[in-house]
Design an enzyme around this catalytic site. Structure first.
Site, short mmCIF file in Angstrom:
data_model
loop_
_atom_site.label_atom_id
_atom_site.label_comp_id
_atom_site.label_asym_id
_atom_site.label_seq_id
_atom_site.Cartn_x
_atom_site.Cartn_y
_atom_site.Cartn_z
N HIS A 1 -8.73 -0.43 -3.35
CA HIS A 1 -9.37 -0.63 -1.97
C HIS A 1 -10.33 0.36 -1.66
O HIS A 1 -9.84 1.39 -1.07
CB HIS A 1 -8.27 -1.10 -0.95
CG HIS A 1 -8.99 -1.42 0.41
ND1 HIS A 1 -8.21 -1.61 1.48
CD2 HIS A 1 -10.22 -1.64 0.84
CE1 HIS A 1 -9.02 -1.97 2.56
NE2 HIS A 1 -10.54 -1.96 2.06
N HIS B 1 -1.32 -1.45 -3.86
CA HIS B 1 -2.54 -1.23 -3.39
C HIS B 1 -2.83 0.14 -3.12
O HIS B 1 -2.09 0.78 -2.34
CB HIS B 1 -2.39 -2.27 -2.17
CG HIS B 1 -3.70 -2.26 -1.22
ND1 HIS B 1 -4.70 -3.11 -1.42
CD2 HIS B 1 -4.09 -1.80 -0.16
CE1 HIS B 1 -5.36 -3.00 -0.41
NE2 HIS B 1 -5.18 -1.95 0.46
N MET C 1 -9.67 -7.97 6.49
CA MET C 1 -8.95 -6.76 7.21
C MET C 1 -8.49 -7.20 8.64
O MET C 1 -9.17 -8.01 9.33
CB MET C 1 -10.04 -5.67 7.45
CG MET C 1 -10.41 -4.86 6.10
SD MET C 1 -9.01 -4.16 5.34
CE MET C 1 -8.37 -3.01 6.31
N ASP D 1 -5.03 2.67 -1.20
CA ASP D 1 -6.33 3.10 -0.36
C ASP D 1 -7.09 4.19 -0.57
O ASP D 1 -6.64 5.23 0.00
CB ASP D 1 -5.58 2.84 1.11
CG ASP D 1 -5.04 1.57 1.59
OD1 ASP D 1 -6.15 0.63 1.53
OD2 ASP D 1 -3.95 1.14 1.93
N MET E 1 -12.60 2.48 0.48
CA MET E 1 -13.09 2.48 1.72
C MET E 1 -14.19 3.57 1.91
O MET E 1 -13.92 4.83 2.40
CB MET E 1 -12.08 2.49 2.99
CG MET E 1 -11.60 1.11 3.20
SD MET E 1 -9.69 1.38 3.87
CE MET E 1 -8.64 1.92 2.70
N MET F 1 -10.25 6.35 0.65
CA MET F 1 -11.03 6.83 1.82
C MET F 1 -11.71 7.94 1.54
O MET F 1 -11.40 8.94 1.09
CB MET F 1 -10.34 6.74 3.06
CG MET F 1 -9.40 5.73 3.39
SD MET F 1 -8.51 5.90 5.09
CE MET F 1 -7.23 4.50 4.68
N ASP G 1 -4.99 -7.49 4.91
CA ASP G 1 -4.78 -6.25 5.03
C ASP G 1 -4.71 -5.46 6.56
O ASP G 1 -5.69 -5.38 7.17
CB ASP G 1 -5.57 -5.56 4.03
CG ASP G 1 -5.25 -3.90 3.76
OD1 ASP G 1 -4.24 -3.41 4.07
OD2 ASP G 1 -6.08 -3.28 3.10
N SER H 1 0.97 -1.25 -0.03
CA SER H 1 0.19 0.09 0.01
C SER H 1 1.00 1.33 0.20
O SER H 1 1.95 1.41 0.58
CB SER H 1 -0.88 -0.20 1.10
OG SER H 1 -1.29 1.29 1.50
C1 DX5 Z 1 -6.35 0.35 6.31
C2 DX5 Z 1 -5.72 0.19 4.85
C3 DX5 Z 1 -4.30 -0.73 4.74
C4 DX5 Z 1 -3.39 -0.09 5.50
C5 DX5 Z 1 -2.20 -1.21 5.51
O1 DX5 Z 1 -7.11 1.28 6.01
O2 DX5 Z 1 -6.64 -0.55 4.19
O3 DX5 Z 1 -4.21 -1.01 3.44
O4 DX5 Z 1 -2.87 1.30 4.88
O5 DX5 Z 1 -1.18 -0.35 6.47
P1 DX5 Z 1 -0.28 -1.11 7.52
O6 DX5 Z 1 0.37 -2.12 6.83
O7 DX5 Z 1 0.57 -0.26 8.01
O8 DX5 Z 1 -1.16 -1.79 8.53
ZN ZN Z 2 -5.88 -1.39 2.23
#
Ligand code: DX5
Ligand code: ZN
Length: 212
Positions: free
Chosen positions: A64, A31, A135, A33, A66, A35, A169, A6
């Protein structure tokens, strides 16, 4: 095993160098992320940044999401070059429908479940997904501690889907990756561990070695 680092914990004003190093380390996915400030409190980035990252090299990108109403974002991230779209079971009443729509668009589909979500949310859509994302932290922030009890869900999914990609993840580092692999996961997201590594390529090698 497949690695899907990520970019979340890389410096926002300098993500190109780390991403190029990930390409050099021949990771399997980048990956992303995403949000929206609603499904989870933070806001990260959108499809424009995904497109910019896609131009840095040939490693495929998975997004991903969210976000609430994840389907509202599918087109933008597919057009930005994402080859796999993962959204949350908790964010929609129509996960199976949306997975079918993603496959029709020619991309892989994935469903993610939070630590508090029962595994049945994935089992109900197994025929429509290319990846199940379990998760191992609560979504929203990098750098959180791995929640080992989530691996029971990985074991359950693996017992009924021997060849499905099962991704974990959250909190993945050389200390936790092995237990996730032993539970049946084969795709590993890692964010803060690689962002903190003095040498990203070496960090990737350490994850691979720890996975065995
Ligand atoms: C969390 C994300 C993950 C996160 C992983 O909300 O979906 O992808 O960035 O980061 P680490 O490896 O630091 O948990
Ligand atoms: Zn993620």
């Amino acid at each position: 095993m497949k690695l899907a680092p990520s970019i979340l914990s890389f410096p926002p004003d300098n993500f190109r160098d780390p991403v190029r190093q990930l390409h050099g380390a021949q990771v399997d996915w980048i990956h992303l992320d995403v949000m929206d400030g609603q499904f989870v409190p933070p806001i990260t980035f959108g499809a424009d940044l995904a497109a910019a990252i896609g131009k840095l090299g040939a490693v495929p990108m998975e997004v991903h999401l969210m976000t609430k109403s994840p389907e509202a974002h599918f087109d933008a991230f597919i057009e930005a070059g994402c080859q796999r779209v993962i959204f949350h079971a908790e964010a929609t009443a129509h996960a199976h429908f949306h997975c079918a729509a993603l496959r029709k668009r020619g991309v892989q589909s994935g469903v993610a479940i939070n630590p508090a979500t029962p595994v049945e949310a994935i089992l109900a859509v197994l025929d429509a997904i290319d990846v199940a994302l379990v998760m191992t932290v609560n979504p929203g922030w990098g750098g959180q501690a791995f929640i080992a009890s989530c691996l029971d869900k990985v074991r359950k999914i693996r017992s009924v889907a021997p060849s499905l990609d099962i991704e974990v993840d959250g909190g993945i580092d050389p200390n936790t990756i092995r237990s996730a692999r032993d539970a049946g996961a084969n795709v590993f997201v890692s964010g803060s561990y690689l962002a903190k590594a003095t040498n990203i390529q070496q960090g990737v090698q350490e994850l691979r070695a720890a996975c065995g």
